[in-house]
Scaffold this motif. Structure first.
Motif, PDB file in Angstrom:
ATOM      1  N   GLU A 370       0.803  -1.214   0.000  1.00 54.61           N
ATOM      2  CA  GLU A 370       0.000   0.000   0.000  1.00 54.61           C
ATOM      3  C   GLU A 370       0.842   1.274   0.000  1.00 54.61           C
ATOM      4  OE1 GLU A 370      -3.320   0.212   2.580  1.00 54.61           O
ATOM      5  OE2 GLU A 370      -3.726  -1.934   2.511  1.00 54.61           O
ATOM      6  N   PHE A 371       2.047   1.199   0.551  1.00 58.67           N
ATOM      7  CA  PHE A 371       2.937   2.358   0.603  1.00 58.67           C
ATOM      8  C   PHE A 371       4.322   1.949   0.099  1.00 58.67           C
ATOM      9  CE2 PHE A 371      -0.244   2.859   3.945  1.00 58.67           C
ATOM     10  CZ  PHE A 371      -0.778   4.104   3.620  1.00 58.67           C
ATOM     11  N   PRO A 372       4.432   1.649  -1.193  1.00 58.23           N
ATOM     12  CA  PRO A 372       5.724   1.198  -1.728  1.00 58.23           C
ATOM     13  C   PRO A 372       6.758   2.317  -1.719  1.00 58.23           C
ATOM     14  CG  PRO A 372       4.162   1.569  -3.502  1.00 58.23           C
ATOM     15  CD  PRO A 372       3.390   1.718  -2.226  1.00 58.23           C
ATOM     16  N   SER A 373       7.980   1.936  -1.378  1.00 54.04           N
ATOM     17  CA  SER A 373       9.081   2.906  -1.347  1.00 54.04           C
ATOM     18  C   SER A 373       9.832   2.950  -2.667  1.00 54.04           C
ATOM     19  CB  SER A 373      10.053   2.546  -0.219  1.00 54.04           C
ATOM     20  OG  SER A 373       9.390   2.518   1.019  1.00 54.04           O
ATOM     21  N   THR A 374       9.789   1.856  -3.431  1.00 57.74           N
ATOM     22  CA  THR A 374      10.406   1.780  -4.755  1.00 57.74           C
ATOM     23  C   THR A 374       9.446   1.071  -5.680  1.00 57.74           C
ATOM     24  OG1 THR A 374      11.471  -0.366  -4.412  1.00 57.74           O
ATOM     25  CG2 THR A 374      12.695   1.596  -3.685  1.00 57.74           C
ATOM     26  N   ASP A 375       9.676   1.172  -6.976  1.00 58.59           N
ATOM     27  CA  ASP A 375       8.785   0.490  -7.912  1.00 58.59           C
ATOM     28  C   ASP A 375       8.893  -1.025  -7.790  1.00 58.59           C
ATOM     29  OD1 ASP A 375      11.373   0.578  -8.980  1.00 58.59           O
ATOM     30  OD2 ASP A 375      10.665   0.520 -11.038  1.00 58.59           O
ATOM     31  N   THR A 376      10.097  -1.538  -7.528  1.00 59.23           N
ATOM     32  CA  THR A 376      10.232  -2.987  -7.382  1.00 59.23           C
ATOM     33  C   THR A 376       9.529  -3.470  -6.127  1.00 59.23           C
ATOM     34  OG1 THR A 376      12.411  -2.603  -6.365  1.00 59.23           O
ATOM     35  CG2 THR A 376      12.376  -3.183  -8.688  1.00 59.23           C
ATOM     36  N   GLU A 377       9.559  -2.690  -5.070  1.00 55.48           N
ATOM     37  CA  GLU A 377       8.844  -3.053  -3.860  1.00 55.48           C
ATOM     38  C   GLU A 377       7.338  -3.046  -4.112  1.00 55.48           C
ATOM     39  OE1 GLU A 377      10.187  -1.600   0.179  1.00 55.48           O
ATOM     40  OE2 GLU A 377       8.270  -0.548   0.038  1.00 55.48           O
ATOM     41  N   ALA A 378       6.871  -2.127  -4.953  1.00 51.83           N
ATOM     42  CA  ALA A 378       5.443  -2.038  -5.250  1.00 51.83           C
ATOM     43  C   ALA A 378       4.915  -3.310  -5.885  1.00 51.83           C
ATOM     44  CB  ALA A 378       5.188  -0.848  -6.185  1.00 51.83           C
ATOM     45  N   PHE A 379       5.742  -3.958  -6.693  1.00 56.07           N
ATOM     46  CA  PHE A 379       5.297  -5.146  -7.416  1.00 56.07           C
ATOM     47  C   PHE A 379       5.481  -6.434  -6.624  1.00 56.07           C
ATOM     48  CE2 PHE A 379       5.769  -2.372 -11.157  1.00 56.07           C
ATOM     49  CZ  PHE A 379       4.539  -2.611 -11.751  1.00 56.07           C
ATOM     50  N   GLN A 380       5.872  -6.313  -5.392  1.00 53.26           N
ATOM     51  CA  GLN A 380       6.103  -7.516  -4.604  1.00 53.26           C
ATOM     52  C   GLN A 380       4.820  -8.315  -4.428  1.00 53.26           C
ATOM     53  OE1 GLN A 380       7.069  -6.486  -0.466  1.00 53.26           O
ATOM     54  NE2 GLN A 380       4.969  -7.032  -0.086  1.00 53.26           N
ATOM     55  N   SER A 381       4.968  -9.582  -4.110  1.00 49.35           N
ATOM     56  CA  SER A 381       3.824 -10.437  -3.818  1.00 49.35           C
ATOM     57  C   SER A 381       3.320 -10.161  -2.409  1.00 49.35           C
ATOM     58  CB  SER A 381       4.243 -11.903  -3.932  1.00 49.35           C
ATOM     59  OG  SER A 381       3.256 -12.754  -3.409  1.00 49.35           O
ATOM     60  N   SER A 382       2.038 -10.358  -2.198  1.00 52.91           N
ATOM     61  CA  SER A 382       1.488 -10.250  -0.855  1.00 52.91           C
ATOM     62  C   SER A 382       1.643 -11.573  -0.129  1.00 52.91           C
ATOM     63  CB  SER A 382       0.013  -9.851  -0.925  1.00 52.91           C
ATOM     64  OG  SER A 382      -0.725 -10.841  -1.604  1.00 52.91           O
ATOM     65  N   GLY A 383       1.314 -11.574   1.156  1.00 55.83           N
ATOM     66  CA  GLY A 383       1.377 -12.812   1.930  1.00 55.83           C
ATOM     67  C   GLY A 383       2.751 -13.051   2.501  1.00 55.83           C
ATOM     68  N   HIS A 384       3.039 -14.297   2.848  1.00 57.08           N
ATOM     69  CA  HIS A 384       4.302 -14.667   3.482  1.00 57.08           C
ATOM     70  C   HIS A 384       5.333 -14.981   2.405  1.00 57.08           C
ATOM     71  CE1 HIS A 384       2.388 -14.713   7.418  1.00 57.08           C
ATOM     72  NE2 HIS A 384       1.372 -15.349   6.852  1.00 57.08           N
ATOM     73  N   ARG A 385       6.139 -13.998   2.109  1.00 61.35           N
ATOM     74  CA  ARG A 385       7.144 -14.161   1.061  1.00 61.35           C
ATOM     75  C   ARG A 385       8.226 -15.133   1.498  1.00 61.35           C
ATOM     76  NH1 ARG A 385       8.253  -9.534  -2.498  1.00 61.35           N
ATOM     77  NH2 ARG A 385      10.369 -10.289  -2.318  1.00 61.35           N
ATOM     78  N   ALA A 386       8.727 -15.874   0.534  1.00 64.59           N
ATOM     79  CA  ALA A 386       9.844 -16.766   0.824  1.00 64.59           C
ATOM     80  C   ALA A 386      11.155 -15.989   0.872  1.00 64.59           C
ATOM     81  CB  ALA A 386       9.920 -17.869  -0.227  1.00 64.59           C
ATOM     82  N   PHE A 387      11.242 -14.904   0.114  1.00 66.45           N
ATOM     83  CA  PHE A 387      12.494 -14.156  -0.008  1.00 66.45           C
ATOM     84  C   PHE A 387      12.275 -12.703   0.404  1.00 66.45           C
ATOM     85  CE2 PHE A 387      12.411 -17.435  -3.332  1.00 66.45           C
ATOM     86  CZ  PHE A 387      13.415 -18.258  -2.834  1.00 66.45           C
TER      87      PHE A 387
END
Length: 651
Positions: A370-387
């Motif tokens: 909801e509050f991405p700091s970078t464009d790559t962070e914005a496209f991250q997956s939701s939920g419990h990320r593995a990485f």
């Protein structure tokens, strides 16, 4: 660097003066103009294009409206009044910010009051892009990745209204969203603008077009404003739209009747590539690998005609919270706080971020979404990320296009002759991507590690994938790096021989083959037959049978067995390598998969609609490269060799 002093400088940037009437703080090129009219001194910064107009040029030279009238016309009070109105109209043609502030009313997001449309910092960034393209006389094409609450959709729609009301007649526009109500809400800004438009400069009247509730027309301008949706696409096909606003594209859902991606492409094809034509695609990020994400990546890499614009939350004025003790705050900053500071955030922004996260009980992934700091962070997956997202962001920085794209050719496609006369043939669009060709001029033992994940033969099945890691720099304590990758669809037996050819080309590197997958179903369990077929001809295969059991006469069990016991080992190895930067990634698609790989329902898996073959190959190759293979070493003189079998230790 003195953090407190630098923070003062950044705060000054946030609080810098901006006045759309005087032109102070505008992002577009301006020139000062100063003149008198009826004893009143007018002094403002006008767009440079406006100064070129004869009336403005004369005013700048003569210094007053009266002087211009006496020199070039005949002075009368009525004519002077007309000239003053004409000056404002002329400014409206060139100065969108001035027109928007004096003619357009919007509802303030916080107070809910009806106020003049005064652009905020983020909106001014977007206007600078729009105006640069308009003034260059090129089609306006922009893709906007949105954070929350900065009014990107509002600005796009009002800018299009400016084109229709001030510049162009018969210049039709369309607003498209996932569902029609969303598009209608965006168009609602037109209705408010029409209600509050200054009558002295004309009346804006919106009428139904041919009795349609979905399509309006601006009276006396003959400009159609259409709305449409992915769910009801047919309503938009009969018009020659010159401007298209594609809203929340990342949320568009395909139906049994229409593909969201195909609809976007069709709408874009309808808009002519002419000056003043506009296509703006905007959305919040909704995962990676979808149409919007691919379009964003293409724009960022310069592979499309669209300019990318991302506005981070920390660039938005409202996300600030006062700090009472700077020294204490700075001493308590964590790793992510320092990450935000290095991006350019103020300490007040960081304070707000931490306060909001705690106040709303948001997890990290929710804040990033909801509050991405970078464009790559914005496209991250939701939920419990593995990485960890920061680890993937670092990995993306080393990604670059392959040096070569092609295929390996040899005497035969399969069988022992497949290993005869192997050579690389460049071919655009082929499955094999190469960043580092194999080093044939030196002999480094245990240099290359390969891992293959067998998929299916059809486009609907999971892809087969191979990665090659070059371990050369591990000799001096450095990282291994991706040298090549192969990804595509192929019959399982042919793919196995493709992997063997690649391993043979890379100086007989160690080849591990996954013998099953918990992530997807294959088209039959072909891997056992495949491995038995290639084993007699390529001996540097990974085997999970221990050396002791081999000596006792047990059959050799080829390949890496992925199960609930070994899969966490693989994922942990990849996560640690990302964290410690002990391997260098080169392929952006691999990072995309890492961003959508999750721990869900008690197992690791790709997010629905995404792939994981590149994740699996990296994880498997890193287990081999970092945990099982002997350290690489230089062997002189050079003598090609086929190392022995590597085996799995007992867990």
């Amino acid at each position: 660097m003195n953090i407190i002093e630098e923070n003062k400088r950044r705060l000054a940037g946030f609080n810098a003066a901006y006045d759309p009437v005087t032109g102070i703080g505008s992002p577009i090129d301006r020139e000062r103009i100063s003149y008198f009219s009826k004893g009143v001194h007018y002094d403002y910064w006008a767009p440079k294009e406006m100064i070129k107009q004869p009336l403005l040029w004369s005013l700048k030279k003569e210094g007053s409206v009266e002087a211009v009238l006496k020199k070039y016309y005949q002075y009368t009070p009525t004519l002077q009044d007309a000239i003053e109105i004409e000056l404002i109209k002329e400014r409206y043609k060139h100065d969108f910010e001035f027109w928007a502030y004096t003619c357009v009313k919007i509802q303030d997001k916080i107070t809910k009051k009806i106020v003049p449309f005064r652009l905020n910092r983020a909106q001014r960034r977007l206007v600078a892009r729009l105006e640069r393209m308009r003034l260059k006389g090129v089609p306006i094409r922009i893709i906007v990745l949105k954070a929350r609450q900065w009014g990107g959709s509002t600005l796009v729609q009002i800018y299009m209204a400016w084109i229709q009301i001030i510049h162009k007649k018969n210049w039709h526009s369309v607003i498209i969203a996932d569902v029609k109500d969303q598009a209608r809400n965006i168009r609602g800004m037109y209705n408010r603008m029409a209600d509050y438009y200054p009558s002295i400069f004309g009346k804006i009247e919106l009428l139904p077009y041919q009795n349609s509730s979905s399509i309006k027309v601006i009276k006396d301008r003959d400009c159609i404003i259409g709305v449409g949706s992915v769910q009801e696409p047919e309503a938009m096909r009969s018009f020659d739209f010159a401007m298209a606003h594609l809203s929340e594209v990342g949320s568009w859902q395909s139906t049994g009747h229409v593909s969201a991606e195909a609809l976007a492409q069709n709408i874009r094809a309808m808009v002519p590539s002419t000056p003043y034509s506009i296509i703006v695609m905007e959305s919040t990020a909704k995962g990676v690998g979808n149409f919007f994400h691919r379009e964003w990546q293409a724009a960022v890499s310069g592979e499309s005609g669209y300019e990318p614009l991302f506005v981070a939350w920390w660039e938005i004025e409202m996300y600030q919270r006062k700090i009472h003790d700077y020294d204490k705050f700075i001493s308590n900053m964590n790793e992510y706080d320092h990450f935000l500071w290095n991006l350019g955030a103020t300490l007040e922004s960081i304070n707000w971020y931490n306060w909001f996260k705690k106040h709303e009980h948001y997890e990290d992934w929710r804040m990033h979404e909801e509050f991405p700091s970078t464009d790559t962070e914005a496209f991250q997956s939701s939920g419990h990320r593995a990485f960890h997202p920061l680890y993937v962001i670092k990995a993306r920085k080393t990604c670059l296009p392959p040096e070569f794209t092609g295929r390996l050719v040899s005497k035969a496609r399969k069988g022992p002759e497949a290993l005869v006369g192997i050579r690389f043939e460049e071919l655009e669009g082929a499955e094999l991507r190469v960043w580092l060709k194999p080093d044939k001029d030196s002999n480094v033992a245990n240099r290359y590690a390969l891992f293959a994940d067998i998929g299916g033969r059809t486009e609907k099945s999971c892809r087969s994938s191979i990665v090659v890691l070059d371990r050369y720099w591990m000799i001096d304590g450095g990282p291994c790096e991706v040298a090549a990758s192969w990804s595509g669809h192929l019959d399982q037996d042919l793919f196995a021989w493709e992997a063997v050819k690649l391993a043979s080309w890379y100086n007989n590197g160690l080849l591990g083959v996954e013998t099953n997958s918990l992530d997807h179903e294959q088209e039959g369990d072909h891997f056992l037959t495949v491995l038995d077929e290639i084993a007699p001809y390529y001996t540097n295969l990974y085997a999970r049978t221990t050396p002791e059991k081999i000596r006792q006469g047990y059959p050799t069990m080829w390949g890496w067995l992925t199960d609930r016991r070994t899969k966490p080992l693989m994922i942990d190895a990849l996560n640690a390598a990302l964290r410690d930067e002990s391997y260098i990634e080169r392929e952006l698609e691999a990072c995309d998969e890492m961003d959508t790989y999750e721990f869900k329902d008690s197992k690791y898996q790709a997010r629905e609609g995404n792939y994981a073959d590149r994740v699996i190959t990296r994880a498997g190759a890193l287990v081999l490269a970092l945990n099982y293979m002997p350290m690489p070493k230089i062997v002189e003189p050079y003598k090609p060799s086929v190392p022995g079998i590597m085996t799995e230790s007992t867990f």
